[in-house]
Design a protein around this motif. Structure first.
Motif, PDB file in Angstrom:
ATOM      1  N   PHE A 182       0.830  -1.205   0.000  1.00 51.45           N
ATOM      2  CA  PHE A 182       0.000   0.000   0.000  1.00 51.45           C
ATOM      3  C   PHE A 182       0.868   1.260   0.000  1.00 51.45           C
ATOM      4  O   PHE A 182       0.619   2.193  -0.771  1.00 51.45           O
ATOM      5  N   TYR A 183       1.873   1.299   0.857  1.00 54.78           N
ATOM      6  CA  TYR A 183       2.730   2.492   0.951  1.00 54.78           C
ATOM      7  C   TYR A 183       3.382   2.794  -0.394  1.00 54.78           C
ATOM      8  O   TYR A 183       3.346   3.938  -0.880  1.00 54.78           O
ATOM      9  N   GLU A 184       3.982   1.799  -1.010  1.00 55.55           N
ATOM     10  CA  GLU A 184       4.683   2.007  -2.279  1.00 55.55           C
ATOM     11  C   GLU A 184       3.721   2.438  -3.378  1.00 55.55           C
ATOM     12  O   GLU A 184       4.060   3.287  -4.227  1.00 55.55           O
ATOM     13  N   ARG A 185       2.530   1.884  -3.377  1.00 53.99           N
ATOM     14  CA  ARG A 185       1.562   2.217  -4.428  1.00 53.99           C
ATOM     15  C   ARG A 185       0.987   3.617  -4.253  1.00 53.99           C
ATOM     16  O   ARG A 185       0.645   4.276  -5.226  1.00 53.99           O
ATOM     17  N   VAL A 186       0.895   4.062  -3.004  1.00 52.11           N
ATOM     18  CA  VAL A 186       0.482   5.453  -2.766  1.00 52.11           C
ATOM     19  C   VAL A 186       1.588   6.400  -3.219  1.00 52.11           C
ATOM     20  O   VAL A 186       1.343   7.400  -3.901  1.00 52.11           O
ATOM     21  N   GLN A 187       2.817   6.074  -2.848  1.00 53.07           N
ATOM     22  CA  GLN A 187       3.947   6.936  -3.195  1.00 53.07           C
ATOM     23  C   GLN A 187       4.162   7.032  -4.704  1.00 53.07           C
ATOM     24  O   GLN A 187       4.551   8.080  -5.223  1.00 53.07           O
ATOM     25  N   SER A 188       3.912   5.949  -5.413  1.00 50.33           N
ATOM     26  CA  SER A 188       4.118   5.961  -6.862  1.00 50.33           C
ATOM     27  C   SER A 188       2.988   6.652  -7.611  1.00 50.33           C
ATOM     28  O   SER A 188       3.119   6.932  -8.802  1.00 50.33           O
ATOM     29  N   GLY A 189       1.895   6.910  -6.929  1.00 55.65           N
ATOM     30  CA  GLY A 189       0.744   7.532  -7.570  1.00 55.65           C
ATOM     31  C   GLY A 189      -0.245   6.549  -8.143  1.00 55.65           C
ATOM     32  O   GLY A 189      -1.273   6.948  -8.713  1.00 55.65           O
ATOM     33  N   GLU A 190       0.020   5.259  -7.981  1.00 53.68           N
ATOM     34  CA  GLU A 190      -0.910   4.248  -8.488  1.00 53.68           C
ATOM     35  C   GLU A 190      -2.263   4.357  -7.790  1.00 53.68           C
ATOM     36  O   GLU A 190      -3.315   4.226  -8.435  1.00 53.68           O
ATOM     37  N   ILE A 191      -2.232   4.577  -6.497  1.00 60.81           N
ATOM     38  CA  ILE A 191      -3.478   4.773  -5.736  1.00 60.81           C
ATOM     39  C   ILE A 191      -3.687   6.275  -5.588  1.00 60.81           C
ATOM     40  O   ILE A 191      -2.938   6.955  -4.878  1.00 60.81           O
TER      41      ILE A 191
END
Length: 539
Positions: A508-517
């Protein structure tokens, strides 16, 4: 018996919701003598020890809990080993500490298919097992014999009602319990899990004042780790309203059993899974998070009712208690030998206060709760409580205890109180409440609960307590090694590698940081949009 305006309102509305149910007053067949008791296990979702009348609360009225305590035993030192729903309930069902449970020691896990639970053992040995409301969870219980595994028995969830507020669940717990009692087989003993969803969030803001008949000034125990203002007091009243809702149902369950002649041979256990869903409570390792209400009533089996017992008891003690009263041996049960100790000796004695010198400490801890840290990490803690002293070791103090700011501090439920603490910090008004809740914590903490139940004065660096701290740490680590805690004897980071129940929770953290979420608060569902800091959509 104490009453409240809530009691009247709730009874009226619940009666309306149950209007189509025919209330039966049939008596159990008294000609058949039961040798094994029934068990009614009542568990609230997120209620702290302090907010029950028998435990000293003056402003939260709990006549149901108080009734059980007066007719049975009030346990004043009961603790959950892990202050979060799924791992706490895993401890109840297995008799093991959460660090002994593999994936089941985490929150929102996939329950291990080779880990047997006590309800399955009871069912295999002649008990009817069922539940209403919230059973084990949240998480994936898995599959057994080609069907979804029923960790708390057969579900009774058919009946719904129009709830008192938008924050209260629509499950009609009482009518579902009536269905079970009506359908169960004769005099076969039973185990029924009443899992109330209340007082879990979300609450309808202002409902406590509007429907509960209470003014904010009645609160006389607002903890010093929250700001004292109208927002926080309103939030507390909303929580208290739902605690009283749960308690009202407990009383109705007792009345129903009494009508049916089932009360005397039923063990009634009333508790909660973890502390209130507020900052520095639920999900932590403090007094507010782990100290649980517990009252036990058994008219046919408890000597000298009305006692208060101050021995340290734990949720891991429930399984050996259930096995003993149901006359099922550990080997016969097929369970992993429980870490806890049966409470039947406490039931049988007439003693109050300290009953057994063997129960002079208890263990607490946690691994991964909710997502939101880099690499799916949790916040591992191990603690020991002994002689009113709480020793806490934060095993990875370099991590944020409530999760990262970019992902909304997801290890702390969203709430008006949380929002207020974050607002005060961001505005420059006051960062104290933020610092003691969301910021880094020291590696070691030590609190004297006899004078500091709010856990505000850390004595870990006080030379006067150096020998005591060392001895407590040694005892804690010796116990953890004996229990084969991966943090002490193996690969502790295995807890971070277990998958989440919902696949989209992973990374979740990585996907938020990448802009995916893009809008992560919508995905999480249990934190507020303003909890997320340094996010492109929320600056």
């Amino acid at each position: 018996m104490k009453t409240s305006l809530f009691w009247t309102a709730a009874t009226t509305l619940l009666t309306i919701g149950s209007a189509s149910a025919a209330v039966t007053t049939s008596k159990a067949d008294k000609s058949a003598s039961k040798t094994r008791p029934n068990i009614l296990f009542c568990i609230a979702d997120d209620a702290s020890y302090r907010h029950f009348g028998a435990n000293g609360s003056s402003w939260v009225k709990t006549p149901g809990f108080d009734r059980v305590a007066e007719a049975g035993i009030l346990f004043t030192n009961c603790y959950t080993p892990n202050a979060k729903s799924a791992p706490s309930r895993s401890c109840i069902l297995t008799g093991l500490y959460s660090w002994q449970l593999g994936a089941a020691g985490n929150h929102t896990p996939i329950f291990p298919d080779d880990l047997k639970v006590v309800t399955e053992a009871l069912e295999e040995n002649g008990y009817q097992v069922a539940f209403t409301g919230k059973g084990w969870g949240p998480g994936d219980a898995g599959v057994k014999n080609g069907a979804p595994r029923k960790l708390t028995g057969t579900p009774y969830l058919k009946h719904k009602l129009t709830p008192l507020t938008t924050g209260i669940n629509k499950v009609d717990y009482f009518r579902n319990f009536q269905d079970f009692l009506q359908e169960k087989e004769g005099n076969q003993p039973w185990f029924f899990w009443f899992g109330c969803f209340e007082p879990h969030r979300n609450y309808e803001y202002g409902s406590g004042e509007r429907l509960g008949g209470k003014d904010k000034t009645v609160i006389d125990d607002l903890p010093p780790f929250w700001p004292d203002n109208d927002v926080v007091r309103t939030d507390m009243l909303d929580y208290a309203f739902e605690v009283e809702y749960y308690d009202n149902l407990v009383n109705r369950f007792l009345d129903e059993l009494e009508k049916r002649g089932e009360l005397d041979n039923t063990i009634i256990i009333v508790t909660s899974d973890n502390g209130m869903p507020f900052p520095r409570s639920k999900g932590n390792n403090y007094e507010y998070s782990n100290h649980m209400p517990l009252a036990v009533m058994w008219k046919n089996g408890i000597a000298n009712p009305g006692r208060k017992v101050s021995d340290y008891v734990s949720f891991v003690d429930f399984v050996p208690t259930f096995l003993e009263v149901s006359d099922i041996g550990v080997q016969q049960s097929g369970l992993i030998p429980p870490a806890g100790k049966s409470m039947v000796d406490i039931f049988k004695t007439s003693k109050a206060g300290i009953v057994s010198k063997d129960r002079h400490y208890t263990l607490l801890g946690r691994e991964r709760h909710d997502y939101g840290r880099p690499l799916n990490q949790g916040y591992p803690i191990r603690s020991i409580l002994q002689n009113d002293l709480l020793y806490v070791t934060n095993l990875k103090p370099e991590l944020y205890p409530c999760g990262n700011s970019e992902t909304g501090y997801t290890d702390c439920d969203g709430s008006p109180t949380k929002t207020e603490i974050l607002r005060m910090k961001r505005s420059g008004e006051n960062s104290y409440y933020y610092d003691i809740t969301f910021d880094f914590r020291p590696e070691e903490e030590l609190y004297d609960l006899s004078v500091d139940k709010d856990c505000m004065n850390n004595l870990a660096g006080n030379e006067k307590y150096a020998k005591i701290k060392k001895a407590m740490r040694q005892l804690l680590f010796d116990e953890l090694r004996a229990q084969k805690d991966p943090r002490l004897v193996g690969d502790g980071d295995t807890f971070d590698r277990y998958p989440f129940w919902k696949k989209n929770s992973n990374d979740f953290y990585e996907r938020v940081q990448s802009g995916e979420i893009k809008e992560p608060w919508k995905m999480s569902g249990f934190v507020s949009p303003t909890d997320f800091e340094n996010h492109p959509d929320n600056k």
